[in-house]
Design a protein around this motif. Sequence first.
Motif, PDB file in Angstrom:
ATOM      1  N   ALA A  39      20.461  21.290  -1.651  1.00  0.00           N
ATOM      2  CA  ALA A  39      20.504  20.336  -0.587  1.00  0.00           C
ATOM      3  C   ALA A  39      20.162  21.412   0.819  1.00  0.00           C
ATOM      4  O   ALA A  39      19.849  21.142   1.868  1.00  0.00           O
ATOM      5  N   SER A  40      20.883  22.570   0.579  1.00  0.00           N
ATOM      6  CA  SER A  40      20.843  23.621   1.793  1.00  0.00           C
ATOM      7  C   SER A  40      19.434  24.049   1.937  1.00  0.00           C
ATOM      8  O   SER A  40      19.076  24.699   3.081  1.00  0.00           O
ATOM      9  N   GLU A  41      18.467  23.980   1.237  1.00  0.00           N
ATOM     10  CA  GLU A  41      16.957  24.297   1.298  1.00  0.00           C
ATOM     11  C   GLU A  41      16.322  23.194   1.484  1.00  0.00           C
ATOM     12  O   GLU A  41      14.946  23.311   1.745  1.00  0.00           O
ATOM     13  N   SER A  42      16.756  21.941   1.440  1.00  0.00           N
ATOM     14  CA  SER A  42      16.043  20.690   1.492  1.00  0.00           C
ATOM     15  C   SER A  42      15.466  20.194   2.579  1.00  0.00           C
ATOM     16  O   SER A  42      15.922  20.669   3.877  1.00  0.00           O
ATOM     17  N   ARG A  43      14.014  19.945   2.824  1.00  0.00           N
ATOM     18  CA  ARG A  43      13.624  19.286   4.035  1.00  0.00           C
ATOM     19  C   ARG A  43      13.434  17.528   4.075  1.00  0.00           C
ATOM     20  O   ARG A  43      12.628  17.066   4.656  1.00  0.00           O
ATOM     21  N   TRP A  44      14.220  17.058   2.787  1.00  0.00           N
ATOM     22  CA  TRP A  44      14.342  15.618   2.813  1.00  0.00           C
ATOM     23  C   TRP A  44      15.320  15.239   3.781  1.00  0.00           C
ATOM     24  O   TRP A  44      16.483  15.634   4.045  1.00  0.00           O
ATOM     25  N   GLN A  45      14.895  14.038   4.483  1.00  0.00           N
ATOM     26  CA  GLN A  45      15.895  13.362   5.605  1.00  0.00           C
ATOM     27  C   GLN A  45      16.372  11.945   5.073  1.00  0.00           C
ATOM     28  O   GLN A  45      15.279  11.009   4.877  1.00  0.00           O
ATOM     29  N   GLY A  46      17.679  11.664   4.884  1.00  0.00           N
ATOM     30  CA  GLY A  46      17.776  10.414   4.396  1.00  0.00           C
ATOM     31  C   GLY A  46      18.194  10.541   2.963  1.00  0.00           C
ATOM     32  O   GLY A  46      18.582  11.263   2.401  1.00  0.00           O
ATOM     33  N   GLU A  47      17.930   9.280   2.407  1.00  0.00           N
ATOM     34  CA  GLU A  47      18.033   9.110   0.988  1.00  0.00           C
ATOM     35  C   GLU A  47      16.718   8.467   0.309  1.00  0.00           C
ATOM     36  O   GLU A  47      15.866   8.095   1.083  1.00  0.00           O
ATOM     37  N   CYS A  48      16.702   8.512  -0.868  1.00  0.00           N
ATOM     38  CA  CYS A  48      15.276   7.711  -1.772  1.00  0.00           C
ATOM     39  C   CYS A  48      15.774   6.635  -2.283  1.00  0.00           C
ATOM     40  O   CYS A  48      16.679   6.450  -2.933  1.00  0.00           O
TER      41      CYS A  48
ATOM     42  N   PHE B  21      13.916   1.708  -7.413  1.00  0.00           N
ATOM     43  CA  PHE B  21      13.780   0.337  -8.022  1.00  0.00           C
ATOM     44  C   PHE B  21      14.795  -0.007  -9.015  1.00  0.00           C
ATOM     45  O   PHE B  21      14.382  -0.626 -10.083  1.00  0.00           O
ATOM     46  N   ASP B  22      16.032  -0.031  -8.958  1.00  0.00           N
ATOM     47  CA  ASP B  22      16.939  -0.638  -9.697  1.00  0.00           C
ATOM     48  C   ASP B  22      18.398  -0.785  -9.003  1.00  0.00           C
ATOM     49  O   ASP B  22      18.331  -0.707  -7.894  1.00  0.00           O
ATOM     50  N   GLY B  23      19.620  -1.110  -9.807  1.00  0.00           N
ATOM     51  CA  GLY B  23      20.518  -1.368  -9.105  1.00  0.00           C
ATOM     52  C   GLY B  23      21.495  -0.278  -8.358  1.00  0.00           C
ATOM     53  O   GLY B  23      21.978  -0.800  -7.712  1.00  0.00           O
ATOM     54  N   ARG B  24      20.814   0.927  -8.059  1.00  0.00           N
ATOM     55  CA  ARG B  24      21.568   1.659  -7.546  1.00  0.00           C
ATOM     56  C   ARG B  24      21.050   1.749  -6.098  1.00  0.00           C
ATOM     57  O   ARG B  24      21.670   2.113  -5.220  1.00  0.00           O
ATOM     58  N   THR B  25      19.909   1.184  -5.782  1.00  0.00           N
ATOM     59  CA  THR B  25      19.128   1.029  -4.436  1.00  0.00           C
ATOM     60  C   THR B  25      18.834   2.444  -4.077  1.00  0.00           C
ATOM     61  O   THR B  25      17.660   2.594  -3.727  1.00  0.00           O
ATOM     62  N   ALA B  26      19.663   3.249  -3.678  1.00  0.00           N
ATOM     63  CA  ALA B  26      19.416   4.704  -3.115  1.00  0.00           C
ATOM     64  C   ALA B  26      20.113   5.931  -3.852  1.00  0.00           C
ATOM     65  O   ALA B  26      21.124   5.739  -4.042  1.00  0.00           O
ATOM     66  N   VAL B  27      19.623   6.717  -4.064  1.00  0.00           N
ATOM     67  CA  VAL B  27      19.954   8.247  -4.388  1.00  0.00           C
ATOM     68  C   VAL B  27      19.852   9.252  -3.617  1.00  0.00           C
ATOM     69  O   VAL B  27      18.743   9.280  -2.744  1.00  0.00           O
ATOM     70  N   GLY B  28      20.691  10.238  -3.547  1.00  0.00           N
ATOM     71  CA  GLY B  28      20.479  11.731  -2.853  1.00  0.00           C
ATOM     72  C   GLY B  28      20.305  12.749  -3.675  1.00  0.00           C
ATOM     73  O   GLY B  28      19.849  12.743  -4.878  1.00  0.00           O
ATOM     74  N   HIS B  29      20.424  14.124  -3.266  1.00  0.00           N
ATOM     75  CA  HIS B  29      20.422  15.097  -4.007  1.00  0.00           C
ATOM     76  C   HIS B  29      20.996  15.178  -5.221  1.00  0.00           C
ATOM     77  O   HIS B  29      22.347  14.567  -5.316  1.00  0.00           O
ATOM     78  N   GLU B  30      20.379  16.045  -6.089  1.00  0.00           N
ATOM     79  CA  GLU B  30      20.903  15.773  -7.650  1.00  0.00           C
ATOM     80  C   GLU B  30      21.047  14.320  -8.242  1.00  0.00           C
ATOM     81  O   GLU B  30      21.663  14.105  -9.133  1.00  0.00           O
ATOM     82  N   LEU B  31      20.442  13.350  -7.515  1.00  0.00           N
ATOM     83  CA  LEU B  31      20.038  11.966  -7.961  1.00  0.00           C
ATOM     84  C   LEU B  31      21.422  11.257  -8.091  1.00  0.00           C
ATOM     85  O   LEU B  31      21.659  10.420  -8.877  1.00  0.00           O
ATOM     86  N   SER B  32      22.317  11.582  -7.205  1.00  0.00           N
ATOM     87  CA  SER B  32      23.684  10.963  -7.168  1.00  0.00           C
ATOM     88  C   SER B  32      23.476   9.740  -6.461  1.00  0.00           C
ATOM     89  O   SER B  32      22.847   9.720  -5.422  1.00  0.00           O
ATOM     90  N   GLN B  33      24.020   8.595  -7.000  1.00  0.00           N
ATOM     91  CA  GLN B  33      24.219   7.215  -6.393  1.00  0.00           C
ATOM     92  C   GLN B  33      24.622   7.404  -4.894  1.00  0.00           C
ATOM     93  O   GLN B  33      25.739   8.055  -4.967  1.00  0.00           O
ATOM     94  N   THR B  34      24.344   6.676  -3.884  1.00  0.00           N
ATOM     95  CA  THR B  34      24.788   6.655  -2.571  1.00  0.00           C
ATOM     96  C   THR B  34      25.349   5.046  -2.343  1.00  0.00           C
ATOM     97  O   THR B  34      24.913   4.406  -2.894  1.00  0.00           O
ATOM     98  N   GLU B  35      26.326   5.372  -1.229  1.00  0.00           N
ATOM     99  CA  GLU B  35      26.785   4.040  -0.894  1.00  0.00           C
ATOM    100  C   GLU B  35      26.257   3.228   0.498  1.00  0.00           C
ATOM    101  O   GLU B  35      26.744   2.304   0.922  1.00  0.00           O
ATOM    102  N   SER B  36      25.187   4.022   1.052  1.00  0.00           N
ATOM    103  CA  SER B  36      25.075   3.654   2.439  1.00  0.00           C
ATOM    104  C   SER B  36      23.949   2.425   2.520  1.00  0.00           C
ATOM    105  O   SER B  36      23.831   1.621   3.226  1.00  0.00           O
TER     106      SER B  36
END
Length: 294
Positions: free
Chosen positions: A213-222, A225-240
């Motif tokens: 994450a310290s080197e990432s140029r990704w902004q936001g979440e990803c 296409f499943d029940g998690r809706t969005a994931v962040g770094h290390e593919l952790s499920q997010t709640e946003s």
Amino acid sequence: MTWTIVALYRFVSIPDLPSLRAELFEFAQARGIFGTLLLASEGVNGTVAGSAEAIGELVDELDRRLGVRQGEVKYSKADDRPFARLKVRIRPEIITMRAPEADPTRQVGTYVAPADWNALLTDPDVLVIDTRNRYETKVGTFENAVDPEIDSFTEFKDFVREKLDPARQPKIAMFCTGGIRCEKASSFMLAHGFSEVFHLKGGILQYLEDVPASESRWQGECYVFDGRTAVGHELSQTESWLRCFGCGSPITREDETDSRFEPGVSCPHCFDRLTPERASALRMRQSQMAKGQR
């Protein structure tokens, strides 16, 4: 139960689709696997979930039959069952573009490992393009990336024809969720005269897993296409973000309080175009999914 999710694809010639479809459905169903596998003459694409053992057996079977590990195979986890049922379907394409000249079994662009992706993002001679749909890009994207603002992948070819020129933009780098769309898009662009076309190997998901994450140029979440809706770094499920199962659009917690929101059926983005028949079918699906998770 912790569910193991696998997202996979490979472009490979498949001759006997009906037989393969029936055999894969029986194989997956017998192991309690849920989700979708798409088969076409150009390859296989899908995301399914089950126990770790069941998913391992399925990937082994797909590798034996189709060499799927030579494509992309990405694992993740979920606490709740992410899919209501199992579907194995035959389609004209495993990712719909409707451009016969886009044939990844014949030619694709240059794969770029996640560790090398940041260099392309900062190269002034490279135009970086997000090949995903607008409802995905609003959840997150790479800094400085061009958003074509498309509603479906089939519109990407129109964006290329109308907005890009190989004489002015010879170096193109593209990305998508897991790699399949930008791989096919790279084949399309090569067929239309773009000489240097790069695409992120393994897609955003591989980047979020590999790049700190310290080197990432990704902004936001990803968006996924499943029940998690969005994931962040290390593919952790997010709640946003949440996902409207009626239309697939990502929705916010605020959208949940809107009178047009009904779990599994509608949200403010799709309520106005929801027919009574569609609403009834979605309510039935929501009920079946709720029963299956008990």
